[in-house]
Design a protein around this motif. Structure first.
Motif, PDB file in Angstrom:
ATOM      1  N   ALA A  74      -4.531   0.413  -8.392  1.00 39.48           N
ATOM      2  CA  ALA A  74      -5.415   0.709  -7.271  1.00 39.48           C
ATOM      3  C   ALA A  74      -6.462  -0.343  -7.275  1.00 39.48           C
ATOM      4  N   ASP A  75      -6.783  -1.028  -8.293  1.00 37.49           N
ATOM      5  CA  ASP A  75      -7.837  -2.284  -8.001  1.00 37.49           C
ATOM      6  C   ASP A  75      -7.078  -3.481  -7.264  1.00 37.49           C
ATOM      7  N   PRO A  76      -5.849  -3.856  -7.461  1.00 36.18           N
ATOM      8  CA  PRO A  76      -5.315  -4.599  -6.443  1.00 36.18           C
ATOM      9  C   PRO A  76      -5.057  -4.566  -5.135  1.00 36.18           C
ATOM     10  N   LEU A  77      -4.849  -3.101  -4.742  1.00 33.63           N
ATOM     11  CA  LEU A  77      -4.951  -2.681  -3.407  1.00 33.63           C
ATOM     12  C   LEU A  77      -6.122  -2.881  -2.876  1.00 33.63           C
ATOM     13  N   LYS A  78      -7.409  -2.694  -3.577  1.00 38.76           N
ATOM     14  CA  LYS A  78      -8.839  -2.875  -2.979  1.00 38.76           C
ATOM     15  C   LYS A  78      -8.830  -4.318  -2.315  1.00 38.76           C
ATOM     16  N   SER A  79      -8.386  -5.161  -3.046  1.00 40.07           N
ATOM     17  CA  SER A  79      -8.444  -6.617  -2.292  1.00 40.07           C
ATOM     18  C   SER A  79      -7.172  -7.078  -1.481  1.00 40.07           C
ATOM     19  N   ALA A  80      -6.449  -6.115  -1.284  1.00 35.46           N
ATOM     20  CA  ALA A  80      -5.074  -6.435  -0.385  1.00 35.46           C
ATOM     21  C   ALA A  80      -5.590  -6.254   1.188  1.00 35.46           C
ATOM     22  N   LYS A  81      -4.976  -6.929   2.107  1.00 38.02           N
ATOM     23  CA  LYS A  81      -5.292  -6.843   3.333  1.00 38.02           C
ATOM     24  C   LYS A  81      -4.562  -5.707   4.071  1.00 38.02           C
ATOM     25  N   PHE A  82      -4.937  -5.197   4.935  1.00 35.66           N
ATOM     26  CA  PHE A  82      -4.264  -4.045   5.733  1.00 35.66           C
ATOM     27  C   PHE A  82      -4.213  -2.674   5.288  1.00 35.66           C
ATOM     28  N   PHE A  83      -4.429  -2.629   4.053  1.00 35.95           N
ATOM     29  CA  PHE A  83      -4.334  -1.399   3.524  1.00 35.95           C
ATOM     30  C   PHE A  83      -5.642  -0.513   3.674  1.00 35.95           C
ATOM     31  N   THR A  84      -5.726   0.415   4.158  1.00 34.77           N
ATOM     32  CA  THR A  84      -6.689   1.443   4.626  1.00 34.77           C
ATOM     33  C   THR A  84      -7.471   1.963   3.644  1.00 34.77           C
ATOM     34  N   PRO A  85      -8.785   2.207   3.548  1.00 34.68           N
ATOM     35  CA  PRO A  85      -9.501   3.214   2.709  1.00 34.68           C
ATOM     36  C   PRO A  85      -8.871   4.298   2.148  1.00 34.68           C
ATOM     37  N   LEU A  86      -8.197   4.821   2.930  1.00 33.44           N
ATOM     38  CA  LEU A  86      -7.616   6.206   2.680  1.00 33.44           C
ATOM     39  C   LEU A  86      -6.654   6.145   1.619  1.00 33.44           C
ATOM     40  N   VAL A  87      -5.689   5.267   1.881  1.00 34.66           N
ATOM     41  CA  VAL A  87      -4.524   4.870   0.846  1.00 34.66           C
ATOM     42  C   VAL A  87      -5.086   4.458  -0.530  1.00 34.66           C
ATOM     43  N   ILE A  88      -6.039   3.457  -0.248  1.00 32.81           N
ATOM     44  CA  ILE A  88      -6.902   2.845  -1.565  1.00 32.81           C
ATOM     45  C   ILE A  88      -7.392   4.302  -2.349  1.00 32.81           C
ATOM     46  N   ASN A  89      -7.944   4.801  -1.837  1.00 33.02           N
ATOM     47  CA  ASN A  89      -8.729   6.075  -2.649  1.00 33.02           C
ATOM     48  C   ASN A  89      -7.686   6.911  -3.048  1.00 33.02           C
ATOM     49  N   MET A  90      -6.904   7.319  -2.352  1.00 38.30           N
ATOM     50  CA  MET A  90      -5.891   8.489  -2.940  1.00 38.30           C
ATOM     51  C   MET A  90      -5.014   7.683  -3.986  1.00 38.30           C
ATOM     52  N   VAL A  91      -4.540   6.471  -3.949  1.00 34.35           N
ATOM     53  CA  VAL A  91      -3.871   5.824  -4.864  1.00 34.35           C
ATOM     54  C   VAL A  91      -4.786   5.656  -6.099  1.00 34.35           C
ATOM     55  N   ALA A  92      -6.100   5.497  -6.150  1.00 34.48           N
ATOM     56  CA  ALA A  92      -6.911   5.523  -7.276  1.00 34.48           C
ATOM     57  C   ALA A  92      -7.151   6.697  -7.827  1.00 34.48           C
ATOM     58  N   ILE A  93      -7.103   7.924  -7.092  1.00 30.41           N
ATOM     59  CA  ILE A  93      -7.289   9.250  -7.669  1.00 30.41           C
ATOM     60  C   ILE A  93      -5.942   9.791  -8.201  1.00 30.41           C
ATOM     61  N   GLY A  94      -4.938   9.273  -7.788  1.00 33.13           N
ATOM     62  CA  GLY A  94      -3.666   9.564  -8.251  1.00 33.13           C
ATOM     63  C   GLY A  94      -3.253   8.817  -9.554  1.00 33.13           C
ATOM     64  N   GLU A  95      -3.536   7.767  -9.565  1.00 31.45           N
ATOM     65  CA  GLU A  95      -3.430   7.015 -10.685  1.00 31.45           C
ATOM     66  C   GLU A  95      -4.182   7.278 -12.023  1.00 31.45           C
ATOM     67  N   GLU A  96      -5.617   7.872 -11.447  1.00 36.32           N
ATOM     68  CA  GLU A  96      -6.350   8.257 -12.468  1.00 36.32           C
ATOM     69  C   GLU A  96      -5.849   9.736 -13.219  1.00 36.32           C
ATOM     70  N   SER A  97      -5.506  10.662 -12.276  1.00 33.24           N
ATOM     71  CA  SER A  97      -5.192  12.107 -12.527  1.00 33.24           C
ATOM     72  C   SER A  97      -3.593  11.937 -13.074  1.00 33.24           C
ATOM     73  N   GLY A  98      -2.796  10.973 -12.859  1.00 31.19           N
ATOM     74  CA  GLY A  98      -1.564  11.225 -13.296  1.00 31.19           C
ATOM     75  C   GLY A  98      -0.837  11.728 -12.198  1.00 31.19           C
ATOM     76  N   SER A  99      -1.217  11.775 -11.127  1.00 38.46           N
ATOM     77  CA  SER A  99      -0.184  12.472  -9.920  1.00 38.46           C
ATOM     78  C   SER A  99      -0.040  11.840  -8.829  1.00 38.46           C
ATOM     79  N   LEU A 100       0.318  10.553  -8.876  1.00 40.31           N
ATOM     80  CA  LEU A 100       0.503   9.475  -7.935  1.00 40.31           C
ATOM     81  C   LEU A 100       1.306   9.820  -6.928  1.00 40.31           C
ATOM     82  N   ASP A 101       2.552  10.450  -7.354  1.00 37.69           N
ATOM     83  CA  ASP A 101       3.541  10.811  -6.449  1.00 37.69           C
ATOM     84  C   ASP A 101       3.058  11.722  -5.297  1.00 37.69           C
TER      85      ASP A 101
END
Length: 404
Positions: free
Chosen positions: A320-347
């Motif tokens: 999630a943290d590297p995605l925040k500094s990456a170009k072209f990734f939308t806030p929706l993708v970054i936030n959903m990945v962060a939530i999925g990583e924290e909750s263990g339901s990334l897929d």
């Protein structure tokens, strides 16, 4: 009755060659199977030679053929049919000559001791790296049937997106074609006839007519040089975009174009989320999934961001943290990945993202077609209007001269 030459495997897995009489090639295969042989290649005696690699390039496997092949493979595998027999059935059922040859080669490789992944990987012009990686994940986890179910979904999903984009671009291409034809017809067939009349009348030509006359003169006089420069430019561009800097520049520029850029970005986000979610649920590690995405995402600018994310992941960070500094990734993708990583339901989170962007792509493609259409019509009207001015402005002056 025609004769067919064949290459087959006997019950000991030994290659055998010979000839057999049968009404059709399928009948010859059935006859060989009844004798306990597994046919690898069957063709009519004296049949023409197939140009291996050249034929593969000139006649690639169509997406619909690959989807059907994968669906049949999944169904036969879930039915419990052994792989060699499964591939033989596919060889008989598929209408694609290339897939027939591929299925036969794969069966022979597996009989020789290769894994299913190695058999698929031996045909990179047919099966992409993503396809092979999914097969390897399914083979390693023992859940090949489930993985192939997800693979079928992914192939159909990507084929639908490409088809929608092609359909949306069909009308703009037609307008561009009409614009080009109108330009050359007016410049080379209409303008010269009127220029002759105006020259005899010795009237002062207005600037649109002078511009049209200059374009006509340049095109008729220097067309070999212009054609040579055009060919050299196209060849140079195609060579350059095959290099890493050129490919990056092209893909980065495409993402920044106002009308098409957002559509491309949403399409890439949908592809990223769907592939990543499927590979996560198939047991592929994040690093391996990103490695596959780097080579299959279809955009060099975003692939470079994946490499940066991989480097940070190797340092022990989450995704999630590297995605925040990456170009072209939308806030929706970054936030959903962060939530999925924290909750263990990334897929599951990524599946929701993929579903969201699938709808976004549909709306964006429709909007792109609606936005490009009027622009092209205005361009077509501008070209026709320019040539109309080039003709009718001196005609108006000529009419005034006659009246005097």
């Amino acid at each position: 009755m025609p004769t067919y030459v064949y290459t087959a495997l006997n019950e000991n897995g030994v290659n055998m060659q010979g000839a057999i009489d049968a009404d059709t090639a399928d009948a010859a295969r059935a006859l060989l199977l009844s004798r306990g042989y597994v046919p690898m290649k069957v063709k009519a005696q004296g049949a023409s030679f197939e140009f291996g690699a050249l034929g593969d390039i000139l006649n690639p496997v169509k997406p619909k053929e690959l989807i059907l092949f994968t669906k049949q493979f999944r169904t036969l595998f879930q039915a419990g049919i052994p792989i060699t027999q499964l591939l033989q059935v596919l060889q008989n059922q598929t209408e694609s000559k290339k897939l027939k040859r591929v299925a036969a080669d794969m069966a022979q490789s597996i009989v020789g001791g290769s894994t299913l992944y190695d058999a698929f990987k031996a045909h990179p012009r047919v099966f992409s790296e993503l396809y092979c990686s999914m097969m390897r994940a399914g083979e390693a986890s023992g859940a090949l049937g489930d993985v192939m179910e997800r693979l079928v979904y992914l192939l159909e999903h990507e084929h639908k997106i490409r088809s929608d984009i092609k359909s949306a671009m069909r009308y703009p291409k037609m307008v561009l074609g009409a614009l080009t034809i109108a330009f050359f017809v007016l410049l080379n067939m209409v303008i010269p006839k009127f220029i002759t009349i105006f020259s005899k009348a010795r009237i002062e030509l207005p600037w649109p007519t002078k511009v049209a006359l200059g374009l006509h003169h340049a095109l008729t006089t220097y067309w070999p040089i212009a054609l040579g420069l055009l060919v050299c430019g196209i060849v140079s561009y195609k060579w350059w975009v095959r290099t890493e800097p050129g490919r990056y520049w092209r893909d980065h520029t495409l993402l920044l174009i106002p009308i098409t850029g957002p559509v491309l970005q949403k399409s890439v986000m949908a592809r990223f989320a769907s592939i990543f979610s499927i590979m996560q649920s198939s047991g592929v590690s994040v690093l391996d999934a990103l490695d596959v995405l780097t080579n299959t995402i279809g955009n060099a600018a975003i692939a470079r961001e994946f490499r940066r994310i991989q480097d940070k992941l190797r340092e022990g960070r989450g995704i999630a943290d590297p995605l925040k500094s990456a170009k072209f990734f939308t806030p929706l993708v970054i936030n959903m990945v962060a939530i999925g990583e924290e909750s263990g339901s990334l897929d599951s989170m990524l599946k929701d993202v993929a579903a969201h962007y699938d709808e976004e792509v549909e709306y964006a493609v429709a909007g792109m077609a609606e936005a490009i259409g009027p622009v092209l019509i205005v361009a077509l009207a501008a070209v026709v209007g320019f040539f109309a001015l080039a003709i009718f402005m001196p005609m108006w002056d000529l009419t005034k001269m006659v009246q005097r």
